[in-house]
Design an enzyme around this catalytic site. Structure first.
Site, PDB file in Angstrom:
ATOM      1  N   CYS A 148       0.817  -1.220   0.000  1.00 22.33           N
ATOM      2  CA  CYS A 148       0.000   0.000   0.000  1.00 22.33           C
ATOM      3  C   CYS A 148       0.849   1.267   0.000  1.00 22.33           C
ATOM      4  CB  CYS A 148      -0.973  -0.026   1.158  1.00 22.33           C
ATOM      5  SG  CYS A 148      -2.266  -1.265   0.882  1.00 22.33           S
ATOM      6  N   HIS A 149       1.797   1.382   0.945  1.00 21.66           N
ATOM      7  CA  HIS A 149       2.615   2.600   1.019  1.00 21.66           C
ATOM      8  C   HIS A 149       4.085   2.280   1.271  1.00 21.66           C
ATOM      9  CE1 HIS A 149      -1.480   3.224   2.707  1.00 21.66           C
ATOM     10  NE2 HIS A 149      -1.525   4.116   1.735  1.00 21.66           N
ATOM     11  N   GLY A 150       4.472   1.043   1.056  1.00 23.49           N
ATOM     12  CA  GLY A 150       5.887   0.716   1.034  1.00 23.49           C
ATOM     13  C   GLY A 150       6.559   0.447   2.369  1.00 23.49           C
TER      14      GLY A 150
END
Ligand code: FES
Length: 147
Positions: free
Chosen positions: A110-112
């Site tokens: 999703c956001h690393g």
């Protein structure tokens, strides 16, 4: 939710199994000796290497491997940022978009956010905490109960 019994004797070294507990995925990872040794090399890169932040690490998991036994790691497979499910990357060196020091772990799509093989979050990632270690106990050498 009821506790869940899990046979861990059939998890090949270097792989994992997922079970469901209270509607959440719980991962059981059978770490190799190399993977256990690799944990020691990551501390400087991690946000909370000693798992000091409260609420995610039971007393019995306050150790380098965050586990009751070094070879078996049990955690809730939900990112501590906004709840996506990270994916496993067991290869070493440059995996998961990490550098050559990468020893394998988990990458949240999703956001690393990135986690090592003890579920410890790397620095400068959106997830604030290490992956949660749920309550669990050994029933025998090859069987645990989660919950
Ligand atoms: Fe995993 Fe945001 S939910 S990085």
């Amino acid at each position: 939710g009821a506790p869940v019994e899990v046979d861990i004797g059939d998890i090949p070294v270097g792989t994992m199994k997922t079970v469901e507990w209270r509607g959440k995925p719980v991962w059981i990872i059978h770490r190799s000796p190399e993977q256990i040794a690799g944990l020691k090399t990551q501390d400087a890169l991690l946000a909370d290497p000693q798992s000091k932040r409260p609420g995610f690490t039971p007393k019995y998991a306050e150790n380098e491997g965050r586990s009751r036994k070094p070879e078996i790691f049990v955690c809730v497979g939900i990112c501590t940022h906004l709840g996506c499910s990270p994916t496993s990357h067991f290869e070493t060196g440059g995996g998961g978009g990490m550098g050559a020091s990468w020893q394998g772990g988990f990458l949240c799509p999703c956001h690393g956010s990135t986690f090592d093989l003890a579920g410890r979050v790397y620095k400068n990632k959106p997830a604030p905490d290490n992956l949660e270690v749920p309550p669990y106990q050994y029933l025998t050498d090859s069987r645990i109960i989660v919950g």
